[in-house]
Design an enzyme around this catalytic site. Sequence first.
Site, mmCIF file in Angstrom:
data_model
loop_
_atom_site.group_PDB
_atom_site.id
_atom_site.type_symbol
_atom_site.label_atom_id
_atom_site.label_comp_id
_atom_site.label_asym_id
_atom_site.label_seq_id
_atom_site.Cartn_x
_atom_site.Cartn_y
_atom_site.Cartn_z
ATOM 1 N N ARG A 151 -14.943 9.797 -12.262
ATOM 2 C CA ARG A 151 -15.744 10.503 -11.261
ATOM 3 C C ARG A 151 -15.755 9.693 -9.971
ATOM 4 N NH1 ARG A 151 -22.233 11.326 -10.964
ATOM 5 N NH2 ARG A 151 -22.024 9.247 -10.022
ATOM 6 N N TYR A 163 -25.843 9.543 -2.585
ATOM 7 C CA TYR A 163 -25.946 9.587 -4.041
ATOM 8 C C TYR A 163 -24.695 9.039 -4.717
ATOM 9 C CZ TYR A 163 -25.153 10.898 -8.704
ATOM 10 O OH TYR A 163 -24.815 10.800 -10.016
ATOM 11 N N ASP A 220 -19.387 14.883 -8.026
ATOM 12 C CA ASP A 220 -20.739 15.445 -8.151
ATOM 13 C C ASP A 220 -21.320 15.694 -6.762
ATOM 14 O OD1 ASP A 220 -23.580 14.428 -10.283
ATOM 15 O OD2 ASP A 220 -23.338 16.093 -8.865
ATOM 16 N N HIS A 222 -24.083 16.991 -6.325
ATOM 17 C CA HIS A 222 -25.496 16.701 -6.573
ATOM 18 C C HIS A 222 -26.454 17.690 -5.902
ATOM 19 C CE1 HIS A 222 -28.527 13.674 -7.984
ATOM 20 N NE2 HIS A 222 -27.618 13.551 -8.904
ATOM 21 N N GLU A 246 -19.141 19.225 -9.652
ATOM 22 C CA GLU A 246 -20.416 19.344 -10.352
ATOM 23 C C GLU A 246 -21.577 19.653 -9.412
ATOM 24 O OE1 GLU A 246 -23.354 16.176 -12.681
ATOM 25 O OE2 GLU A 246 -21.204 15.789 -12.555
ATOM 26 N N GLU A 272 -27.266 19.732 -15.710
ATOM 27 C CA GLU A 272 -27.973 18.532 -16.160
ATOM 28 C C GLU A 272 -29.474 18.617 -15.946
ATOM 29 O OE1 GLU A 272 -27.868 15.290 -12.612
ATOM 30 O OE2 GLU A 272 -25.957 15.635 -13.649
ATOM 31 N N ARG A 293 -23.420 21.050 -18.520
ATOM 32 C CA ARG A 293 -23.719 19.637 -18.249
ATOM 33 C C ARG A 293 -24.993 19.125 -18.921
ATOM 34 N NH1 ARG A 293 -22.287 15.353 -17.227
ATOM 35 N NH2 ARG A 293 -23.411 14.697 -15.362
ATOM 36 N N GLU A 349 -19.757 12.304 -20.166
ATOM 37 C CA GLU A 349 -20.079 11.313 -19.138
ATOM 38 C C GLU A 349 -20.473 9.997 -19.818
ATOM 39 O OE1 GLU A 349 -22.978 10.670 -15.222
ATOM 40 O OE2 GLU A 349 -23.372 12.342 -16.577
ATOM 41 N N TRP A 412 -32.042 16.075 -3.444
ATOM 42 C CA TRP A 412 -31.427 14.753 -3.554
ATOM 43 C C TRP A 412 -30.231 14.808 -4.434
ATOM 44 C CZ3 TRP A 412 -30.821 11.454 -7.821
ATOM 45 C CH2 TRP A 412 -30.231 10.208 -7.458
HETATM 46 C C1 CS2 Z 1 -26.104 12.416 -12.056
HETATM 47 C C2 CS2 Z 1 -27.247 11.667 -12.629
HETATM 48 O O1 CS2 Z 1 -24.796 11.450 -13.718
HETATM 49 C C3 CS2 Z 1 -24.935 12.419 -12.996
HETATM 50 O O2 CS2 Z 1 -24.166 13.368 -12.994
HETATM 51 O O3 CS2 Z 1 -26.302 13.639 -11.532
HETATM 52 O O4 CS2 Z 1 -26.970 10.362 -12.501
HETATM 53 C C4 CS2 Z 1 -28.593 11.965 -12.050
HETATM 54 O O5 CS2 Z 1 -28.655 11.637 -10.716
HETATM 55 C C5 CS2 Z 1 -29.642 11.216 -12.816
HETATM 56 O O6 CS2 Z 1 -29.528 11.503 -14.167
HETATM 57 C C6 CS2 Z 1 -31.043 11.571 -12.346
HETATM 58 O O7 CS2 Z 1 -31.971 11.017 -13.167
HETATM 59 MG MG MG Z 2 -24.774 15.024 -11.902
#
Ligand code: CS2
Ligand code: MG
Length: 412
Positions: A151, A163, A220, A222, A246, A272, A293, A349, A412
């Site tokens: 990634r 991020y 990602d 995000h 993602e 996620e 996810r 992951e 975020w």
């Molecule tokens: C992220 C996470 O791993 C990922 O794909 O989106 O690291 C995410 O930011 C954290 O789990 C938030 O707690």
């Molecule tokens: Mg993520």
Amino acid sequence: MGRSVKIEKVDVSVTSPGRNFVTLKLTTSDGVVGLGDATLNGRELAVASYLRDHVAALLVSREAHNIEDTWQYLYRGPYWRRGPVTMAAISAVDMALWDIKGKVAGLPVYQLLGGRSRRGALAYGHASGTTVEALFTAINNLLDDGFKAIRIQTGVPGLAKVYGVGSDQLAGQKYDYEPSGRTAVPIEEDWDTAAYLRHIPGVFEAVRGVFGPALPLLHDAHHRLTPNQGAQLGRSLEPFGLFWLEDCTPSENQEGLRRVRSQTTTPLAIGEVFNSVFDYQTLITEQLIDYVRSSATHTGGITGLRKLMDFAAIYQIKSGFHGPTDVSPVGMAAALHLDVAIHNFGIQEYMKHNEQTLGVFRTSYTFVDGLLDPGEKPGLGVELDEEVASALPYTPAYLPVNRLLDGTMHDW
Ligand code: CS2
Ligand code: MG
């Protein structure tokens, strides 16, 4: 009916080896221990209280073998359903009961889920750099570490913090990104979508130029783009053949993905932050995503995640389980048992936990030649060192929040 196994004791451990973790420990009348991960990043104490103050008394003297009935009891019983806190609590109980059932049966949990469907689970690691050169070093470090899928996250010109971007690495160093700041209130970061959309395609062009067309690359976004911006990004990355893009847009509005899907063939991964199959209903039935996810920690444990994957299988949608450091080694182990058992596995992951965390959670899963494996120990295969854990008490820590350059609150 087979020998009865009653839950006799319920303990909730909150520890902080570098970051906070909440672990549920169930002990049966025969002294068999089951562990479950209940970590909800930045809201850990809410789940710990939900378990201690509302669930523990309901579990004592219940039949530990009746996992499905206990799941339904904790999902339908409270009347108020779903939500990240409730589902993290249910997830922990579910994982702990599968751990117990495996130990009583003398089998690793994946055997109870139907046995192996593959030699191991392809894992992806995290590479980041504030510059493209720094990113190349991080990618090489992961390849040296045996990863076969990577990634990519990078800095964006003009933005101080983005991020997923840890410290720039030297050769042989590890990814050190930990988003949760040990601060009393969340840190505020700036965001500029236009700058990001201008910058990212060039990064993938550079990476493909150096590492070639075959290396599976993931990214990602995000949750930071509108559906149309997600479509733009997906289309601009098509020439680079991503494994997935993602969270290209916040997906409470599941229909927003119709816009993205109609404009690009870049594979999409989402989920996620979801905590139930209902969060996916439109995304799956309309084939708007390619990868689920979710994690076992946030989506109802092994029971909840397996049902979700059975539903996704009907639509040829695969797994891409969430495995950041805020999913504890117990949650990671639960995901790995599903990863090797389900048919519609995609990728896992693997953001490695630090040494301090692995000093609290003794794991038996392995990472060899790019593949993760849950191991052959009965149950989930993870033990909690309660003495070490209790010496590392909870520390207030929060994920950052994001604001646009004009100060507007953003994702975020
Ligand atoms: C992220 C996470 O791993 C990922 O794909 O989106 O690291 C995410 O930011 C954290 O789990 C938030 O707690
Ligand atoms: Mg993520």
